[in-house]
Design a protein around this motif. Structure first.
Motif, PDB file in Angstrom:
ATOM      1  N   ALA A 149      -3.970  -9.952 -11.011  1.00  0.00           N
ATOM      2  CA  ALA A 149      -4.126  -9.936  -9.547  1.00  0.00           C
ATOM      3  C   ALA A 149      -4.385 -11.323  -8.960  1.00  0.00           C
ATOM      4  CB  ALA A 149      -5.262  -8.988  -9.152  1.00  0.00           C
ATOM      5  N   GLY A 150      -4.832 -12.255  -9.790  1.00  0.00           N
ATOM      6  CA  GLY A 150      -5.041 -13.620  -9.302  1.00  0.00           C
ATOM      7  C   GLY A 150      -6.423 -13.842  -8.739  1.00  0.00           C
ATOM      8  N   LEU A 151      -6.634 -15.029  -8.199  1.00  0.00           N
ATOM      9  CA  LEU A 151      -7.976 -15.416  -7.753  1.00  0.00           C
ATOM     10  C   LEU A 151      -8.360 -14.758  -6.434  1.00  0.00           C
ATOM     11  CD1 LEU A 151      -8.032 -19.219  -8.648  1.00  0.00           C
ATOM     12  CD2 LEU A 151      -9.332 -17.384  -9.717  1.00  0.00           C
ATOM     13  N   ILE A 152      -7.399 -14.647  -5.544  1.00  0.00           N
ATOM     14  CA  ILE A 152      -7.707 -14.002  -4.259  1.00  0.00           C
ATOM     15  C   ILE A 152      -7.449 -12.514  -4.471  1.00  0.00           C
ATOM     16  CG2 ILE A 152      -7.270 -14.017  -1.784  1.00  0.00           C
ATOM     17  CD1 ILE A 152      -6.038 -16.836  -2.225  1.00  0.00           C
ATOM     18  N   VAL A 153      -8.486 -11.835  -4.919  1.00  0.00           N
ATOM     19  CA  VAL A 153      -8.295 -10.511  -5.511  1.00  0.00           C
ATOM     20  C   VAL A 153      -7.733  -9.461  -4.564  1.00  0.00           C
ATOM     21  CG1 VAL A 153      -9.934 -10.773  -7.397  1.00  0.00           C
ATOM     22  CG2 VAL A 153     -10.744 -10.023  -5.164  1.00  0.00           C
ATOM     23  N   LEU A 154      -8.058  -9.555  -3.279  1.00  0.00           N
ATOM     24  CA  LEU A 154      -7.609  -8.502  -2.369  1.00  0.00           C
ATOM     25  C   LEU A 154      -6.290  -8.824  -1.672  1.00  0.00           C
ATOM     26  CD1 LEU A 154     -11.000  -7.428  -0.735  1.00  0.00           C
ATOM     27  CD2 LEU A 154      -9.716  -6.256  -2.518  1.00  0.00           C
ATOM     28  N   GLN A 189       3.051  -1.780   5.133  1.00  0.00           N
ATOM     29  CA  GLN A 189       3.080  -0.374   5.578  1.00  0.00           C
ATOM     30  C   GLN A 189       2.706  -0.247   7.064  1.00  0.00           C
ATOM     31  OE1 GLN A 189       3.741   2.066   3.068  1.00  0.00           O
ATOM     32  NE2 GLN A 189       4.047   0.265   1.789  1.00  0.00           N
ATOM     33  N   GLY A 190       2.378  -1.383   7.683  1.00  0.00           N
ATOM     34  CA  GLY A 190       2.014  -1.354   9.104  1.00  0.00           C
ATOM     35  C   GLY A 190       0.529  -1.233   9.356  1.00  0.00           C
ATOM     36  N   TYR A 191      -0.296  -1.388   8.313  1.00  0.00           N
ATOM     37  CA  TYR A 191      -1.753  -1.295   8.464  1.00  0.00           C
ATOM     38  C   TYR A 191      -2.339  -2.699   8.446  1.00  0.00           C
ATOM     39  CZ  TYR A 191      -0.708   3.518   7.143  1.00  0.00           C
ATOM     40  OH  TYR A 191      -0.176   4.774   7.085  1.00  0.00           O
ATOM     41  N   LEU A 192      -2.962  -3.068   9.552  1.00  0.00           N
ATOM     42  CA  LEU A 192      -3.375  -4.469   9.722  1.00  0.00           C
ATOM     43  C   LEU A 192      -4.874  -4.665   9.497  1.00  0.00           C
ATOM     44  CD1 LEU A 192      -1.235  -5.228  12.903  1.00  0.00           C
ATOM     45  CD2 LEU A 192      -0.645  -5.637  10.492  1.00  0.00           C
ATOM     46  N   PRO A 193      -5.239  -5.887   9.075  1.00  0.00           N
ATOM     47  CA  PRO A 193      -6.666  -6.184   8.875  1.00  0.00           C
ATOM     48  C   PRO A 193      -7.435  -6.106  10.188  1.00  0.00           C
ATOM     49  CG  PRO A 193      -5.275  -7.945   8.002  1.00  0.00           C
ATOM     50  CD  PRO A 193      -4.393  -7.049   8.788  1.00  0.00           C
ATOM     51  N   ALA A 201      -1.512  -7.426   1.552  1.00  0.00           N
ATOM     52  CA  ALA A 201      -0.067  -7.596   1.747  1.00  0.00           C
ATOM     53  C   ALA A 201       0.627  -6.231   1.742  1.00  0.00           C
ATOM     54  CB  ALA A 201       0.502  -8.497   0.657  1.00  0.00           C
ATOM     55  N   PHE A 202       0.223  -5.371   0.816  1.00  0.00           N
ATOM     56  CA  PHE A 202       0.821  -4.037   0.733  1.00  0.00           C
ATOM     57  C   PHE A 202       0.532  -3.244   2.015  1.00  0.00           C
ATOM     58  CE2 PHE A 202       1.007   0.426  -0.509  1.00  0.00           C
ATOM     59  CZ  PHE A 202       2.215   0.476  -1.196  1.00  0.00           C
ATOM     60  N   CYS A 203      -0.714  -3.311   2.472  1.00  0.00           N
ATOM     61  CA  CYS A 203      -1.091  -2.578   3.687  1.00  0.00           C
ATOM     62  C   CYS A 203      -0.292  -3.099   4.888  1.00  0.00           C
ATOM     63  CB  CYS A 203      -2.585  -2.737   3.960  1.00  0.00           C
ATOM     64  SG  CYS A 203      -3.620  -1.853   2.787  1.00  0.00           S
ATOM     65  N   ARG A 204      -0.191  -4.420   4.968  1.00  0.00           N
ATOM     66  CA  ARG A 204       0.550  -5.013   6.089  1.00  0.00           C
ATOM     67  C   ARG A 204       2.008  -4.519   6.098  1.00  0.00           C
ATOM     68  NH1 ARG A 204      -0.440  -9.353   9.423  1.00  0.00           N
ATOM     69  NH2 ARG A 204      -2.322  -9.904   8.311  1.00  0.00           N
ATOM     70  N   LEU A 212      -1.560   2.925  -5.981  1.00  0.00           N
ATOM     71  CA  LEU A 212      -1.714   3.217  -7.412  1.00  0.00           C
ATOM     72  C   LEU A 212      -0.339   3.283  -8.085  1.00  0.00           C
ATOM     73  CD1 LEU A 212      -4.209   3.760  -9.168  1.00  0.00           C
ATOM     74  CD2 LEU A 212      -3.931   6.188  -8.695  1.00  0.00           C
ATOM     75  N   ALA A 213       0.588   3.983  -7.441  1.00  0.00           N
ATOM     76  CA  ALA A 213       1.941   4.132  -8.016  1.00  0.00           C
ATOM     77  C   ALA A 213       2.658   2.791  -8.121  1.00  0.00           C
ATOM     78  CB  ALA A 213       2.746   5.104  -7.146  1.00  0.00           C
ATOM     79  N   GLU A 214       2.395   1.901  -7.173  1.00  0.00           N
ATOM     80  CA  GLU A 214       3.062   0.584  -7.167  1.00  0.00           C
ATOM     81  C   GLU A 214       2.278  -0.460  -7.966  1.00  0.00           C
ATOM     82  OE1 GLU A 214       5.959  -0.248  -5.492  1.00  0.00           O
ATOM     83  OE2 GLU A 214       6.265   1.813  -4.815  1.00  0.00           O
ATOM     84  N   SER A 215       1.228  -0.020  -8.635  1.00  0.00           N
ATOM     85  CA  SER A 215       0.373  -0.920  -9.447  1.00  0.00           C
ATOM     86  C   SER A 215      -0.256  -2.059  -8.643  1.00  0.00           C
ATOM     87  CB  SER A 215       1.155  -1.504 -10.632  1.00  0.00           C
ATOM     88  OG  SER A 215       1.597  -0.468 -11.459  1.00  0.00           O
ATOM     89  N   ILE A 216      -0.463  -1.823  -7.352  1.00  0.00           N
ATOM     90  CA  ILE A 216      -1.222  -2.790  -6.547  1.00  0.00           C
ATOM     91  C   ILE A 216      -2.690  -2.715  -6.969  1.00  0.00           C
ATOM     92  CG2 ILE A 216      -1.873  -3.468  -4.177  1.00  0.00           C
ATOM     93  CD1 ILE A 216       1.150  -3.659  -4.785  1.00  0.00           C
ATOM     94  N   ILE A 217      -3.110  -1.500  -7.275  1.00  0.00           N
ATOM     95  CA  ILE A 217      -4.447  -1.284  -7.855  1.00  0.00           C
ATOM     96  C   ILE A 217      -4.250  -0.475  -9.136  1.00  0.00           C
ATOM     97  CG2 ILE A 217      -5.770  -1.371  -5.699  1.00  0.00           C
ATOM     98  CD1 ILE A 217      -5.631   1.653  -5.520  1.00  0.00           C
ATOM     99  N   SER A 218      -5.210  -0.574 -10.052  1.00  0.00           N
ATOM    100  CA  SER A 218      -5.059   0.217 -11.278  1.00  0.00           C
ATOM    101  C   SER A 218      -5.954   1.465 -11.252  1.00  0.00           C
ATOM    102  CB  SER A 218      -5.362  -0.631 -12.509  1.00  0.00           C
ATOM    103  OG  SER A 218      -6.623  -1.229 -12.396  1.00  0.00           O
ATOM    104  N   ASN A 219      -6.878   1.516 -10.318  1.00  0.00           N
ATOM    105  CA  ASN A 219      -7.710   2.713 -10.153  1.00  0.00           C
ATOM    106  C   ASN A 219      -8.444   2.599  -8.823  1.00  0.00           C
ATOM    107  OD1 ASN A 219      -8.918   5.156 -10.682  1.00  0.00           O
ATOM    108  ND2 ASN A 219     -10.165   4.430 -12.392  1.00  0.00           N
ATOM    109  N   TYR A 220      -8.944   3.708  -8.327  1.00  0.00           N
ATOM    110  CA  TYR A 220      -9.737   3.673  -7.103  1.00  0.00           C
ATOM    111  C   TYR A 220     -10.625   4.911  -7.054  1.00  0.00           C
ATOM    112  CZ  TYR A 220      -7.166   7.494  -4.945  1.00  0.00           C
ATOM    113  OH  TYR A 220      -6.645   8.738  -4.679  1.00  0.00           O
ATOM    114  N   ALA A 221     -11.629   4.856  -6.208  1.00  0.00           N
ATOM    115  CA  ALA A 221     -12.425   6.051  -5.901  1.00  0.00           C
ATOM    116  C   ALA A 221     -13.106   5.839  -4.552  1.00  0.00           C
ATOM    117  CB  ALA A 221     -13.476   6.308  -6.980  1.00  0.00           C
ATOM    118  N   ILE A 222     -13.086   6.875  -3.743  1.00  0.00           N
ATOM    119  CA  ILE A 222     -13.785   6.836  -2.452  1.00  0.00           C
ATOM    120  C   ILE A 222     -15.280   6.962  -2.729  1.00  0.00           C
ATOM    121  CG2 ILE A 222     -14.113   8.049  -0.257  1.00  0.00           C
ATOM    122  CD1 ILE A 222     -11.189   9.076  -0.596  1.00  0.00           C
ATOM    123  N   PHE A 223     -16.087   6.095  -2.097  1.00  0.00           N
ATOM    124  CA  PHE A 223     -17.535   6.237  -2.262  1.00  0.00           C
ATOM    125  C   PHE A 223     -18.223   6.055  -0.910  1.00  0.00           C
ATOM    126  CE2 PHE A 223     -19.675   1.899  -2.905  1.00  0.00           C
ATOM    127  CZ  PHE A 223     -18.609   1.146  -2.456  1.00  0.00           C
TER     128      PHE A 223
END
Lengths: 169, 54
Positions: free
Chosen positions: A50-55, A65-69, A60-63, A12-23
């Motif tokens: 964000a472009g066409l490939i939305v996620l 940080q060391g978090y892999l798909p 990329a951000f997760c990777r 959120l701070a890096e503007s990778i996403i503009s909002n989120y919520a756990i559901f």
């Protein structure tokens, strides 16, 4: 858990996403007893560029940080985390109206019980109906609240059917 | 109150008591449940597919 909470707030701070919520089940457990779940579902809103490939930005951000798909999720510690862009007005509003909660003293946003119930109603699998019943039984949401919100999202008939099937139990 | 009503009441109270532990504790319990399932064959079909794919 702490890692997931930190990751969400950093995105959120890096503007990778503009909002989120756990559901999903993880949000449900804030209000009911523990249930089994395979992963943590996160509704996300993406910046307009964000472009066409939305996620791709999230992955990329997760990777970095060391978090892999892993399958259709990203592994963060013990949790496969699934990022799901809000896909209709109901999920957008659920995210906007999410409430703050804490995991290990880190603030996170969680979908409220009434929105959880109406999303479950819209999906309509057996486990979704069980979620509605669990939330009502815990007294964290009332039938009238679900009925009112369901009506706003064209789910009045779905609620009527639900009440017919489970209302007297 | 009949015996079955008493039993249902006890069950509801037990369920409520389990929901009063913290969110974090419940999430930790859920992780234990998920990890336990991996060692058994009685998952639902949906869970089974997911577990095999991970």
């Amino acid at each position: 858990l702490k890692d997931v909470a930190q990751l969400l707030n950093e995105m959120l701070a890096e503007s990778i996403i503009s909002n989120y919520a756990i559901f999903g089940a993880v949000a449900q457990m804030r209000y009911t007893e523990a249930v089994m779940t395979m992963d943590m579902d996160i509704l996300v809103a993406l910046p307009q560029d964000a472009g066409l490939i939305v996620l791709s930005g999230i992955y990329a951000f997760c990777r970095a940080q060391g978090y892999l798909p892993e399958g259709d999720a990203v592994r963060v510690g013990d949790w496969p985390v699934q990022f799901i862009p809000a896909f209709n007005k109901l999920t957008e509003d659920a995210m906007l109206n999410a409430e703050p909660a804490e995991i290990d003293d880190i603030s996170v946003r969680v979908v409220t019980p009434v929105y959880l119930a109406v999303i479950a109603l819209s999906v309509g699998r057996a486990k979704d109906y069980a979620r509605i019943l669990a939330l009502v039984e815990e007294g964290v949401v009332r039938n009238e609240e679900i009925q009112n919100l369901a009506g706003k999202y064209d789910l009045a008939d779905a609620w009527k059917n639900f009440e017919k099937r489970f209302g007297n139990d | 109150m009949t015996e079955s009503e008493k039993m249902l009441k006890r069950q509801a109270e037990w369920q409520r008591s389990r929901s009063t532990i913290s969110w974090k504790q419940k999430l930790e319990a859920s992780v234990v449940m998920r990890k336990s399932l991996k060692g058994f064959d009685y998952q639902t079909r949906d869970q089974n597919v997911k577990i095999k794919s991970r």
